[in-house]
Design a protein around this motif. Structure first.
Motif, PDB file in Angstrom:
ATOM      1  N   VAL A 440      -6.191  -4.949  44.537  1.00 27.01           N
ATOM      2  CA  VAL A 440      -4.813  -5.164  44.984  1.00 27.01           C
ATOM      3  C   VAL A 440      -4.340  -6.552  44.593  1.00 27.01           C
ATOM      4  CG1 VAL A 440      -3.335  -5.381  47.009  1.00 27.01           C
ATOM      5  CG2 VAL A 440      -4.959  -3.486  46.853  1.00 27.01           C
ATOM      6  N   ALA A 441      -5.181  -7.566  44.845  1.00 25.10           N
ATOM      7  CA  ALA A 441      -4.765  -8.948  44.607  1.00 25.10           C
ATOM      8  C   ALA A 441      -4.717  -9.301  43.129  1.00 25.10           C
ATOM      9  CB  ALA A 441      -5.710  -9.891  45.345  1.00 25.10           C
ATOM     10  N   GLU A 442      -5.629  -8.757  42.323  1.00 27.34           N
ATOM     11  CA  GLU A 442      -5.734  -9.167  40.929  1.00 27.34           C
ATOM     12  C   GLU A 442      -5.076  -8.178  39.967  1.00 27.34           C
ATOM     13  OE1 GLU A 442      -9.870  -9.722  40.225  1.00 27.34           O
ATOM     14  OE2 GLU A 442     -10.108 -11.198  41.854  1.00 27.34           O
ATOM     15  N   GLN A 443      -5.269  -6.877  40.197  1.00 30.59           N
ATOM     16  CA  GLN A 443      -4.743  -5.885  39.265  1.00 30.59           C
ATOM     17  C   GLN A 443      -3.372  -5.373  39.672  1.00 30.59           C
ATOM     18  OE1 GLN A 443      -7.587  -2.932  37.634  1.00 30.59           O
ATOM     19  NE2 GLN A 443      -6.151  -1.364  38.317  1.00 30.59           N
ATOM     20  N   GLY A 444      -2.971  -5.588  40.916  1.00 26.10           N
ATOM     21  CA  GLY A 444      -1.675  -5.117  41.381  1.00 26.10           C
ATOM     22  C   GLY A 444      -1.683  -3.690  41.873  1.00 26.10           C
ATOM     23  N   THR A 445      -2.836  -3.156  42.222  1.00 28.41           N
ATOM     24  CA  THR A 445      -2.910  -1.803  42.774  1.00 28.41           C
ATOM     25  C   THR A 445      -2.129  -1.730  44.083  1.00 28.41           C
ATOM     26  OG1 THR A 445      -5.081  -1.481  41.767  1.00 28.41           O
ATOM     27  CG2 THR A 445      -4.482  -0.015  43.594  1.00 28.41           C
ATOM     28  N   GLY A 446      -1.325  -0.688  44.247  1.00 25.40           N
ATOM     29  CA  GLY A 446      -0.559  -0.521  45.471  1.00 25.40           C
ATOM     30  C   GLY A 446      -1.383   0.149  46.561  1.00 25.40           C
ATOM     31  N   LEU A 447      -1.184  -0.290  47.806  1.00 25.09           N
ATOM     32  CA  LEU A 447      -1.915   0.268  48.943  1.00 25.09           C
ATOM     33  C   LEU A 447      -0.922   0.642  50.028  1.00 25.09           C
ATOM     34  CD1 LEU A 447      -4.534   0.913  50.494  1.00 25.09           C
ATOM     35  CD2 LEU A 447      -4.564  -1.485  51.246  1.00 25.09           C
ATOM     36  N   ALA A 448      -0.995   1.907  50.491  1.00 22.29           N
ATOM     37  CA  ALA A 448      -0.161   2.383  51.600  1.00 22.29           C
ATOM     38  C   ALA A 448      -1.074   2.871  52.706  1.00 22.29           C
ATOM     39  CB  ALA A 448       0.770   3.492  51.140  1.00 22.29           C
ATOM     40  N   ILE A 449      -0.746   2.502  53.948  1.00 18.14           N
ATOM     41  CA  ILE A 449      -1.569   2.829  55.105  1.00 18.14           C
ATOM     42  C   ILE A 449      -0.703   3.550  56.117  1.00 18.14           C
ATOM     43  CG2 ILE A 449      -3.034   1.900  56.935  1.00 18.14           C
ATOM     44  CD1 ILE A 449      -3.389  -0.607  55.178  1.00 18.14           C
ATOM     45  N   VAL A 450      -1.154   4.724  56.554  1.00 21.57           N
ATOM     46  CA  VAL A 450      -0.481   5.482  57.614  1.00 21.57           C
ATOM     47  C   VAL A 450      -1.428   5.517  58.808  1.00 21.57           C
ATOM     48  CG1 VAL A 450       0.583   7.662  58.287  1.00 21.57           C
ATOM     49  CG2 VAL A 450       0.753   6.870  55.915  1.00 21.57           C
ATOM     50  N   ALA A 451      -1.006   4.917  59.917  1.00 18.55           N
ATOM     51  CA  ALA A 451      -1.870   4.818  61.086  1.00 18.55           C
ATOM     52  C   ALA A 451      -2.010   6.170  61.776  1.00 18.55           C
ATOM     53  CB  ALA A 451      -1.314   3.783  62.053  1.00 18.55           C
ATOM     54  N   GLY A 452      -3.075   6.286  62.551  1.00 13.10           N
ATOM     55  CA  GLY A 452      -3.322   7.476  63.336  1.00 13.10           C
ATOM     56  C   GLY A 452      -4.243   7.144  64.485  1.00 13.10           C
ATOM     57  N   PRO A 453      -4.546   8.091  65.366  1.00  8.71           N
ATOM     58  CA  PRO A 453      -5.395   7.800  66.533  1.00  8.71           C
ATOM     59  C   PRO A 453      -6.778   7.282  66.172  1.00  8.71           C
ATOM     60  CG  PRO A 453      -4.241   9.872  66.827  1.00  8.71           C
ATOM     61  CD  PRO A 453      -3.982   9.449  65.417  1.00  8.71           C
ATOM     62  N   ARG A 454      -7.298   7.608  64.973  1.00 10.64           N
ATOM     63  CA  ARG A 454      -8.629   7.154  64.601  1.00 10.64           C
ATOM     64  C   ARG A 454      -8.593   5.828  63.839  1.00 10.64           C
ATOM     65  NH1 ARG A 454     -11.911  12.084  61.988  1.00 10.64           N
ATOM     66  NH2 ARG A 454     -13.508  10.454  62.054  1.00 10.64           N
ATOM     67  N   PHE A 455      -7.421   5.331  63.596  1.00 10.12           N
ATOM     68  CA  PHE A 455      -7.284   4.077  62.862  1.00 10.12           C
ATOM     69  C   PHE A 455      -7.703   2.913  63.757  1.00 10.12           C
ATOM     70  CE2 PHE A 455      -4.869   0.386  61.440  1.00 10.12           C
ATOM     71  CZ  PHE A 455      -5.163   0.377  60.088  1.00 10.12           C
ATOM     72  N   THR A 456      -8.468   1.963  63.216  1.00  2.00           N
ATOM     73  CA  THR A 456      -8.963   0.838  64.003  1.00  2.00           C
ATOM     74  C   THR A 456      -8.546  -0.482  63.365  1.00  2.00           C
ATOM     75  OG1 THR A 456     -11.055   0.935  62.795  1.00  2.00           O
ATOM     76  CG2 THR A 456     -10.952   2.074  64.917  1.00  2.00           C
ATOM     77  N   LEU A 457      -8.329  -1.471  64.251  1.00  3.35           N
ATOM     78  CA  LEU A 457      -7.998  -2.824  63.795  1.00  3.35           C
ATOM     79  C   LEU A 457      -9.162  -3.784  63.962  1.00  3.35           C
ATOM     80  CD1 LEU A 457      -4.383  -3.540  65.060  1.00  3.35           C
ATOM     81  CD2 LEU A 457      -5.171  -3.519  62.715  1.00  3.35           C
ATOM     82  N   THR A 458     -10.036  -3.527  64.933  1.00  2.00           N
ATOM     83  CA  THR A 458     -11.137  -4.437  65.212  1.00  2.00           C
ATOM     84  C   THR A 458     -12.430  -3.660  65.276  1.00  2.00           C
ATOM     85  OG1 THR A 458     -10.841  -4.200  67.600  1.00  2.00           O
ATOM     86  CG2 THR A 458      -9.638  -5.983  66.521  1.00  2.00           C
ATOM     87  N   GLY A 459     -13.524  -4.393  65.265  1.00  2.00           N
ATOM     88  CA  GLY A 459     -14.822  -3.752  65.363  1.00  2.00           C
ATOM     89  C   GLY A 459     -15.822  -4.427  64.455  1.00  2.00           C
ATOM     90  N   PRO A 460     -17.115  -4.234  64.687  1.00  2.00           N
ATOM     91  CA  PRO A 460     -18.135  -4.917  63.883  1.00  2.00           C
ATOM     92  C   PRO A 460     -18.143  -4.496  62.431  1.00  2.00           C
ATOM     93  CG  PRO A 460     -19.142  -3.262  65.321  1.00  2.00           C
ATOM     94  CD  PRO A 460     -17.713  -3.369  65.729  1.00  2.00           C
ATOM     95  N   SER A 461     -17.627  -3.307  62.111  1.00  2.00           N
ATOM     96  CA  SER A 461     -17.678  -2.833  60.732  1.00  2.00           C
ATOM     97  C   SER A 461     -16.476  -3.263  59.907  1.00  2.00           C
ATOM     98  CB  SER A 461     -17.765  -1.301  60.713  1.00  2.00           C
ATOM     99  OG  SER A 461     -16.606  -0.739  61.312  1.00  2.00           O
ATOM    100  N   ILE A 462     -15.510  -3.972  60.515  1.00  2.00           N
ATOM    101  CA  ILE A 462     -14.327  -4.397  59.787  1.00  2.00           C
ATOM    102  C   ILE A 462     -14.667  -5.653  58.982  1.00  2.00           C
ATOM    103  CG2 ILE A 462     -11.918  -5.080  59.972  1.00  2.00           C
ATOM    104  CD1 ILE A 462     -12.506  -2.226  60.823  1.00  2.00           C
ATOM    105  N   SER A 463     -14.490  -5.609  57.676  1.00  2.00           N
ATOM    106  CA  SER A 463     -14.839  -6.733  56.817  1.00  2.00           C
ATOM    107  C   SER A 463     -13.664  -7.681  56.691  1.00  2.00           C
ATOM    108  CB  SER A 463     -15.254  -6.223  55.434  1.00  2.00           C
ATOM    109  OG  SER A 463     -14.130  -5.641  54.775  1.00  2.00           O
ATOM    110  N   ASP A 464     -13.949  -8.874  56.140  1.00  2.00           N
ATOM    111  CA  ASP A 464     -12.894  -9.851  55.897  1.00  2.00           C
ATOM    112  C   ASP A 464     -11.892  -9.332  54.879  1.00  2.00           C
ATOM    113  OD1 ASP A 464     -14.128 -11.558  57.672  1.00  2.00           O
ATOM    114  OD2 ASP A 464     -15.231 -12.656  56.119  1.00  2.00           O
ATOM    115  N   ALA A 465     -12.363  -8.577  53.899  1.00  2.00           N
ATOM    116  CA  ALA A 465     -11.453  -8.021  52.895  1.00  2.00           C
ATOM    117  C   ALA A 465     -10.466  -7.053  53.531  1.00  2.00           C
ATOM    118  CB  ALA A 465     -12.256  -7.324  51.798  1.00  2.00           C
ATOM    119  N   TRP A 466     -10.912  -6.238  54.455  1.00  2.00           N
ATOM    120  CA  TRP A 466     -10.034  -5.304  55.152  1.00  2.00           C
ATOM    121  C   TRP A 466      -8.998  -6.055  55.983  1.00  2.00           C
ATOM    122  CZ3 TRP A 466      -7.605  -1.077  55.571  1.00  2.00           C
ATOM    123  CH2 TRP A 466      -7.205  -0.538  56.788  1.00  2.00           C
ATOM    124  N   ALA A 467      -9.450  -7.113  56.669  1.00  2.00           N
ATOM    125  CA  ALA A 467      -8.520  -7.903  57.467  1.00  2.00           C
ATOM    126  C   ALA A 467      -7.480  -8.597  56.600  1.00  2.00           C
ATOM    127  CB  ALA A 467      -9.295  -8.937  58.289  1.00  2.00           C
TER     128      ALA A 467
END
Length: 574
Positions: A440-467
């Protein structure tokens, strides 16, 4: 005429005169008394000569102590420096020609430089009145500083003033320089002030009279020049030259359009038109093909008040693939001086190659099925799907389905856009998010996110890249999952924000007003995520508001956009 120099003797002794006189009288009395008491065998004549010599020596010592100095002085009026701005902006004709001072049948407006000449050079103008009290140095400046003339104090009219060139001390009349030697492209206002206050020959001026229309654009700052003038006790008086009204002008301030479209797609070009001096006047805005010069679309707008902007919307459906160079042009008015800003170009790529899209979803929800069906029917999209909760044989019966998720960078590089629909970040390996963040940052790939009940913002498995990819961040005490506890229940009406109304992706009508009407008629949604806020720099394009008191339940962001390097991340929280 120049007054003759005068001279006088002044005493520079640090001792007061009465003290020196008292000392001289005492010393003389002592000498006379001593020689008067000499022995009678010394002749009176000899004693008188010795006393005279002793008194002469004493007088010489007293003169040395008194330090007499011959001081020559010239009685002349104080000097005044007049600074004249000769930069190119002084040619702007925005000063009304006053009655009785302009030429018969002349223009209604004169240039700023001509206004200065009329102010100072008439029979009873500023220069004639000031020259009766001051010696005047006239200094013009633009990209350079040029001392053009010095006027001696007189009671005559400007035609009789005697001008002297500081270099030659001649008596010829001053000539107006058409241009300073260094050009007129810049304004060295600070250096001109410093030159007049500190660098002019002869005695320092008692004040600097600055006549200008603009600000300092090069060289020494005006603050520094003013501080330097203050140290030598030279005050600065400024006279503004020019009209206090903005110049009549119409400009294409900004142009917004999708950089990539496909043959037959509707391309919407939004042009921000800024105007001054034409409040309420109608004009035409055209979209022109730069290569052929042919107009492709045209609309009529009403110009806004001074300094305001209005939007002109120009639709187009390009059919042939390739790079199209377009220009937005606004019609020039008759009294408009600068027409170079009435046009702005843009480039649009009409691409026949479809957009390679990857759709990743947690489960076959209604949103997933609707989005998949929409993208499959679009000939401009080449779709591949990976479903987490799919049956074992789903990839065998579904042409667009993948048996395994693309987890390597080489696999992800094949896609132009990646859509995540209700995906829990922890279900994918850490390497996926690191590779995706770099693409996304270097090649310009587009990213779209649609939230849902299983979508998470925090947790031990969330990486710095995801944040780093997320355009939102959780508030303290927020739920880690976007379930009912975080979202609450009820109906939320999605409406674009002012930024969203200017975004082409949220335009549902031919213009902003029609788009707002369409959005107002859309039904409410029953689920909207909460417990988070947009990151600094993210733009909220739409909000969801419940019916009722907005103060009790403020709107929640529903569509948020953030740029990450060369790419764009768009998130829907419903």
């Amino acid at each position: 005429m120049t007054p003759a120099p005068a001279s006088e003797i002044v005493w520079a002794s640090p001792w007061p005169a009465w003290l020196l006189a008292l000392a001289a009288a005492g010393a003389a009395g002592a000498v006379i008394w001593l020689y008067a008491r000499e022995q009678s065998y010394v002749a009176l004549r000899r004693r008188a000569v010795l006393a005279a010599l002793r008194l002469a020596a004493l007088a010489l010592v007293l003169i040395m102590v008194a330090q007499p100095v011959r001081q020559r002085s010239r009685l002349a009026p104080p000097r005044l420096a007049i600074l004249v701005d000769r930069s190119a902006s002084m040619d702007v004709c925005d000063v009304p020609a006053e009655s009785g001072r302009g030429s018969p049948g002349g223009p209604a407006r004169i240039s700023r430089l001509e206004a200065w000449h009329r102010l100072v050079e008439s029979d009873n103008g500023l220069l004639a009145r000031l020259s009766r009290k001051y010696e005047i140095d006239v200094v013009e400046f633009a990209a350079g500083v040029n001392h053009i003339a010095s006027y001696e104090a007189t009671t005559a009219t400007p035609a009789d003033l005697t001008a002297t060139d500081p270099a030659t001390q001649g008596g010829s009349s001053p000539q107006r320089a058409e241009k300073p030697a260094d050009g007129r492209a810049a304004t060295r206002l600070g250096e001109a002030v410093d030159h007049a206050a500190r660098r002019l020959a002869r005695p320092r001026p008692v004040a600097v009279l600055l006549m200008s229309d603009g600000i300092n654009t090069a060289g020494m700052s005006l603050d520094e020049a003013a501080d330097r003038a203050r140290t030598v006790g030279v005050p600065i008086y400024a006279v503004a030259i020019g009209s206090d009204r903005p110049r009549p002008d119409v400009a294409v301030a900004d142009v917004r359009a999708e950089p990539v479209v496909f043959p037959g797609d509707r391309l919407q070009v939004d042009a921000a038109i800024r105007a001054s001096g034409y409040d309420g006047k109608p004009t035409k805005v055209a979209l022109v093909d730069v290569a052929t010069g042919q107009p492709l679309a045209e609309t009529e707008i009403t110009l806004p008040a001074d300094g305001g902007t209005t939007t002109a919307r120009l639709p187009l459906r390009p059919q042939e693939p390739g790079l199209r160079r377009l220009a937005v042009e606004v019609a020039a008015s008759e009294d408009e001086e600068d027409v170079t800003n009435n046009r702005r170009e843009l480039a649009v790529e009409v691409r026949r190659q479809p957009i390679r899209t990857l759709l990743v979803a947690a489960r076959p929800s209604f949103e997933f099925r609707a989005l998949k069906s929409l993208l499959e029917r679009d000939p401009a999209v080449s779709l591949r799907v990976w479903l987490e909760d799919a049956d074992a044989g789903y990839a065998d019966v579904e042409a667009t389905a993948l048996a395994e998720p693309p987890v390597t960078r080489a696999e992800l590089r094949q896609y132009d856009v990646i859509l995540l629909c209700g995906v829990a970040a922890g279900t994918l390996p850490r390497g996926f998010w690191t590779d995706l963040q770099q693409l996304v940052a270097e090649q310009g790939t587009g990213l779209a996110i649609v939230a849902g009940p299983r979508f998470t913002l925090t947790g031990p498995s969330i990486s710095d890249a995801w944040a780093a990819l997320m355009p939102i961040e959780p508030q303290p005490g927020a739920w880690s999952a976007f379930g009912d506890g975080a979202a609450g229940s009820g109906k939320f009406f999605i409406r674009p924000t002012p930024d969203g109304l200017q975004d082409a992706t949220l335009q549902l009508g031919d213009d902003a007003a029609q788009s707002a009407e369409v959005w107002a008629k859309l039904p409410a949604v029953t689920w909207l995520a909460g417990g988070w806020k947009p990151k600094p720099g993210a733009v909220v394009l739409a909000e969801g508001a419940a019916r009722g008191d907005p103060a009790a339940e403020p709107p929640r962001p529903a569509i948020v956009r953030q740029y990450v390097g060369a790419g764009e991340v768009l998130m829907h929280t419903t």
